[in-house]
Design a protein around this motif. Sequence first.
Motif, PDB file in Angstrom:
ATOM      1  N   ASP A 225      -9.930  89.770 -26.398  1.00  0.00           N
ATOM      2  CA  ASP A 225     -10.375  88.093 -27.051  1.00  0.00           C
ATOM      3  C   ASP A 225     -10.013  87.731 -28.496  1.00  0.00           C
ATOM      4  O   ASP A 225     -10.282  86.352 -28.189  1.00  0.00           O
TER       5      ASP A 225
ATOM      6  N   LYS B  48     -18.621  78.283 -32.591  1.00  0.00           N
ATOM      7  CA  LYS B  48     -18.493  78.399 -31.570  1.00  0.00           C
ATOM      8  C   LYS B  48     -20.451  78.021 -30.906  1.00  0.00           C
ATOM      9  O   LYS B  48     -21.379  77.308 -32.143  1.00  0.00           O
TER      10      LYS B  48
ATOM     11  N   ASP C 297     -10.225  82.930 -30.476  1.00  0.00           N
ATOM     12  CA  ASP C 297     -11.122  83.747 -29.920  1.00  0.00           C
ATOM     13  C   ASP C 297     -12.414  83.130 -28.433  1.00  0.00           C
ATOM     14  O   ASP C 297     -12.477  82.359 -29.024  1.00  0.00           O
ATOM     15  N   CYS C 298     -11.267  83.827 -27.757  1.00  0.00           N
ATOM     16  CA  CYS C 298     -12.883  84.120 -27.207  1.00  0.00           C
ATOM     17  C   CYS C 298     -14.131  83.312 -26.815  1.00  0.00           C
ATOM     18  O   CYS C 298     -14.322  85.142 -27.508  1.00  0.00           O
TER      19      CYS C 298
END
Length: 405
Positions: free
Chosen positions: A118, A174, A23-24
């Motif tokens: 993404d 993240k 996942d960008c």
Amino acid sequence: MTVEFCHAKLSALDHPLTALFVDCDSFFASVEQHLDPALRGRPVGVAPVMAESSCCIAASYEAKAYGVKTGTRISDARVLCPGITIVESKPKEYIAIHHRIVEAVEDCIHVEQVLSIDEMWAWLPFNLREPSTVAKIGRKIKDTVAKEVSPFIKVSIGAAPNKYLAKMASKMRKPDGLFLIESKDLPEVLYELKLRDLTGIARRTEARLHAAGIHTIEALCQAPKNLLHGVWGGVLGDRLWHLLRGDEIPELVSARKSIGHSHVLPPEHRHPDKAWPILCKLLHKACERLRSHGLLCGALTMQLSYLRGPAWAPEIRMPETDSTLRLMHLLDRLWRERPEPREKILQVGVVLTRLIAHESHTPELFQSFVAESMEQPKARLRHTMRRISPPRRRFLRCSTSSTRA
Ligand SMILES: [Mg+2]
């Protein structure tokens, strides 16, 4: 922890790591920072159009620190983060970078499926499931994206015994994360999440979980399968129960082929001006059913039977949606194209087809990402419309027929 778990481990089986999710991080904003050095390290918001009434479809981590999120109005973003730079989105650039990222990941492991602009995931073959091996693949992906695409575009990677948990893992550390959820760590590893962090739990489902006495992920994980079945009103609850245990289960394919409603018009409603509102109500009703089944549709058919002349039933196809507003727009288009616009109408109907379960849905790249971002205010509008709409029993009670598979 004081709570005792006589069955603390969710599954007796030790599921290996089988899914890796990429996942960008803040994708559009990161691409903007890649393209323009002046934006690096600065708060950036990306807007689909340069208007204060528009909303952010992405925010850089520097902007997120000030509370700017996807969906924040531009005018509000400027209040939250006075130093923010708002840039207009560049879909072509995002798509070009997207393809380069997919190639970079493909250099490290075969990409099973691209899920959005993404997000993508890879299935881990038998010889690549050791946690240390998976972590090595994750680090290789990060290095390759940095080298082949841009060091300013970071990816977060998660791996788990199924795709659902791998996606959760990718979101748990993240930005620039690499996190593995191993079978032995379930369920405790999930307790740091909130209910709404889980894919498949939106506001209304959360309210139903609260009503069932479930307020935490811990309670959700310990809840019996039949309780979740009841909260979701069907197999979606059963599926989540299994997914949280690391079980691999096939993607949900809708057995339902169509959802539709039709109505034979009484003489006083056969004029087109009177028939149109009834057609709209039928579509609203079909959309409500669509959403209640957790489905999206990829085609809309409008059915008109004239008092004289042949019937007309055009179909229009579109990216999968459950949005009443979007479908209303398409219905309006079909209505305007109808032959014999002054002819009286005997029967009206709508049918939604090409149905797909929400969780099996692969959004179109840029277009639907933007649409989803713009969907949030529309979802609130839909909620409001439902609250102010008249009770169902007042609605076309006598002669509405429904079309089922
Ligand atoms: Mg992302």
